[in-house]
Design a protein around this motif. Structure first.
Motif, short mmCIF file in Angstrom:
data_model
loop_
_atom_site.label_atom_id
_atom_site.label_comp_id
_atom_site.label_asym_id
_atom_site.label_seq_id
_atom_site.Cartn_x
_atom_site.Cartn_y
_atom_site.Cartn_z
N LEU A 160 0.66 -1.34 0.09
CA LEU A 160 0.02 -0.02 -0.03
C LEU A 160 0.92 1.30 -0.02
CD1 LEU A 160 -2.69 1.13 -0.02
CD2 LEU A 160 -2.96 1.16 2.46
N PRO A 161 1.92 1.53 0.89
CA PRO A 161 2.72 2.62 0.85
C PRO A 161 3.11 2.99 -0.45
CG PRO A 161 2.94 1.55 2.95
CD PRO A 161 2.16 0.52 2.06
N ALA A 162 3.86 2.06 -1.14
CA ALA A 162 4.40 2.42 -2.43
C ALA A 162 3.66 2.62 -3.45
CB ALA A 162 5.33 1.15 -2.83
N ALA A 163 2.41 1.92 -3.38
CA ALA A 163 1.26 2.17 -4.31
C ALA A 163 0.70 3.68 -4.06
CB ALA A 163 0.00 1.19 -4.19
N ILE A 164 0.54 4.13 -2.85
CA ILE A 164 -0.01 5.33 -2.82
C ILE A 164 0.82 6.45 -3.45
CG2 ILE A 164 -0.52 7.01 -0.75
CD1 ILE A 164 -1.54 4.93 0.74
N GLN A 165 2.47 6.18 -3.05
CA GLN A 165 3.22 7.17 -3.62
C GLN A 165 3.28 7.06 -5.07
OE1 GLN A 165 7.30 6.61 -1.98
NE2 GLN A 165 8.23 7.94 -3.77
N PHE A 166 3.19 6.27 -5.61
CA PHE A 166 3.36 6.10 -7.06
C PHE A 166 2.29 6.58 -7.75
CE2 PHE A 166 2.24 3.69 -11.09
CZ PHE A 166 3.78 3.70 -11.86
N ILE A 167 0.98 6.15 -7.16
CA ILE A 167 -0.37 6.68 -8.07
C ILE A 167 -0.51 8.36 -7.56
CG2 ILE A 167 -2.82 6.47 -8.14
CD1 ILE A 167 -2.22 3.39 -7.71
N LEU A 168 -0.15 8.75 -6.47
CA LEU A 168 -0.66 10.08 -6.18
C LEU A 168 0.40 11.02 -6.69
CD1 LEU A 168 -2.34 9.60 -2.69
CD2 LEU A 168 -3.36 9.48 -4.78
N SER A 169 1.51 10.77 -6.47
CA SER A 169 2.56 11.58 -7.05
C SER A 169 2.80 11.67 -8.57
CB SER A 169 3.94 11.15 -6.57
OG SER A 169 4.64 10.01 -7.24
N GLY A 170 2.39 10.58 -9.22
CA GLY A 170 2.91 10.70 -11.03
C GLY A 170 4.19 10.81 -11.12
N GLU A 171 5.04 10.51 -10.14
CA GLU A 171 6.57 10.55 -10.48
C GLU A 171 6.82 9.22 -11.11
OE1 GLU A 171 10.59 11.50 -7.66
OE2 GLU A 171 8.83 10.50 -6.84
N PRO A 172 7.82 9.51 -12.48
CA PRO A 172 8.00 8.11 -12.98
C PRO A 172 9.24 7.39 -12.23
CG PRO A 172 8.15 10.13 -14.38
CD PRO A 172 8.06 10.47 -12.89
N ILE A 173 9.12 6.13 -12.47
CA ILE A 173 10.28 5.28 -11.72
C ILE A 173 10.88 4.22 -12.87
CG2 ILE A 173 9.34 5.04 -9.46
CD1 ILE A 173 8.12 2.28 -10.13
N ASN A 174 12.05 4.04 -12.93
CA ASN A 174 12.71 3.36 -13.71
C ASN A 174 12.43 1.69 -13.54
OD1 ASN A 174 14.71 2.64 -11.99
ND2 ASN A 174 16.04 4.08 -12.46
N GLY A 175 13.07 0.91 -14.31
CA GLY A 175 13.28 -0.38 -14.42
C GLY A 175 13.49 -0.94 -13.03
N ASP A 176 14.87 -0.60 -12.74
CA ASP A 176 15.55 -0.71 -11.46
C ASP A 176 14.51 -0.77 -10.08
OD1 ASP A 176 17.83 -1.73 -12.59
OD2 ASP A 176 18.63 -0.17 -12.62
N VAL A 177 13.90 0.31 -10.14
CA VAL A 177 13.00 0.48 -9.10
C VAL A 177 11.85 -0.37 -9.17
CG1 VAL A 177 11.63 2.51 -7.73
CG2 VAL A 177 13.77 2.97 -8.72
N ALA A 178 11.25 -0.34 -10.25
CA ALA A 178 10.25 -1.18 -10.42
C ALA A 178 10.52 -2.76 -9.94
CB ALA A 178 9.79 -1.22 -12.03
N ALA A 179 11.54 -3.14 -10.29
CA ALA A 179 11.98 -4.45 -9.98
C ALA A 179 12.34 -4.63 -8.43
CB ALA A 179 13.39 -4.88 -10.83
N ARG A 180 12.72 -3.28 -7.79
CA ARG A 180 12.94 -3.59 -6.41
C ARG A 180 11.83 -3.53 -5.46
NH1 ARG A 180 13.46 0.54 -3.03
NH2 ARG A 180 13.56 2.26 -4.32
N ILE A 181 10.61 -2.77 -6.05
CA ILE A 181 9.53 -2.79 -5.27
C ILE A 181 8.47 -3.79 -5.60
CG2 ILE A 181 9.74 -0.31 -4.94
CD1 ILE A 181 7.53 0.21 -7.02
N GLY A 182 8.74 -4.80 -6.63
CA GLY A 182 7.81 -5.78 -6.96
C GLY A 182 7.05 -5.28 -8.10
N LEU A 183 7.26 -4.22 -8.68
CA LEU A 183 6.37 -3.94 -10.06
C LEU A 183 6.70 -4.82 -11.02
CD1 LEU A 183 4.20 -2.37 -11.50
CD2 LEU A 183 5.72 -0.29 -11.62
N ALA A 184 7.86 -5.09 -11.30
CA ALA A 184 8.54 -5.88 -12.18
C ALA A 184 9.35 -7.11 -11.87
CB ALA A 184 9.32 -4.84 -13.30
N ASN A 185 9.16 -8.18 -12.48
CA ASN A 185 9.76 -9.28 -12.22
C ASN A 185 11.27 -9.42 -12.37
OD1 ASN A 185 7.33 -10.34 -11.56
ND2 ASN A 185 7.61 -12.28 -12.39
#
Length: 260
Positions: A160-185
């Motif tokens: 939930l916390p990472a989802a709130i930051q991602f959706i409300l801020s609109g701030e882009p994240i790169n592939g490395d961050v996406a993999a670290r938080i579990g968005l990308a495998n």
């Protein structure tokens, strides 16, 4: 190549969705590179049609979705959506189809994956990202709400916390961050994106088709359930699954010989 073949190839190249096959893997390529693969009505209709077609084809074991050019998708074609009937008037959404079909779908994210494109990706079975990938959700920033399942799917993937930051801020994240938080495998070098994605797809396709589909359904249904309910679903599936001892033995022997 005959004149008819050339005409068919030209028509396919102009289509907003390219459909290619790699053995048991169907590859759907979002094909509006000049608009960063913005998802218009024609593309949405084609996506739903091809996903349903793949789901009903016993020869198709896995589907891969990627983007043409340098982007995965910038999201829904907003100028078109604002000037005509909204996408919600079109019946089921592409992401509802993604969640409902019985075949695994891998998102091979090759570049920017924004807003509706991000929602498309998170409704796939999982994401493999290029090191050129970039993810963002700008719905809240421009005054819109998620409508394709993004607010429901993301907290289950990243918390939930990472989802709130991602959706409300609109701030882009790169592939490395996406993999670290579990968005990308996984995040891989750009040139390795499709080879690695197809390598995974072929391994899935080599599995027993009935078992793969049943396990996929179990995982989906159990993901949002309590542990007790998920265990009950597994016990029920195990009790009703029809197995073929000879086939199991042959598959086991094949895997053992490949590893030795």
């Amino acid at each position: 190549m005959t004149e008819t073949d050339a005409r068919d190839a030209a028509t396919q190249a102009e289509s907003p969705l390219l459909v290619t096959k790699d053995g048991p893997v169907t590859i759907l390529t979002l094909n509006r590179p000049d608009r960063r693969n913005a998802i218009n009505r024609t593309m949405r209709k084609a996506l739903k049609k091809e996903l349903w077609r793949a789901d009903g084809d016993d020869d198709v074991r896995v589907v891969v979705i990627t983007g043409a050019g340098t982007s995965f998708s910038s999201g829904v074609d907003l100028p078109e959506a604002l000037s005509g009937p909204p996408p919600r008037t079109e019946g089921v959404t592409p992401t509802q189809v993604l969640r409902g079909i019985s075949k695994p779908v891998i998102a091979a994210v090759n570049g920017p994956c924004y807003t509706g494109g991000y929602e498309l990706a998170v409704n796939c079975s999982f994401i493999i990202a290029s090191d050129h990938a970039e993810f963002a959700d700008t719905h809240a920033q421009i005054g819109l709400l998620n409508g394709w399942g993004g607010s429901a799917m993301l907290p289950r993937m990243v918390g939930l916390p990472a989802a709130i930051q991602f959706i409300l801020s609109g701030e882009p994240i790169n592939g490395d961050v996406a993999a670290r938080i579990g968005l990308a495998n996984e995040v891989v070098e750009h040139d390795e994106l499709m080879p690695r994605t197809l390598e995974i797809a072929r391994k899935i396709a080599d599995g027993h088709p009935g078992a793969v589909q049943r396990m996929l359904r179990l995982l989906k249904e159990g993901a949002g359930a309590s542990l007790a309910h998920a265990l009950g679903l597994e016990a029920e599936a195990s009790a009703t699954h029809r197995s073929d001892g000879a086939d199991i033995g042959a598959r086991f022997s094949k895997r053992r010989s490949e590893k030795s």
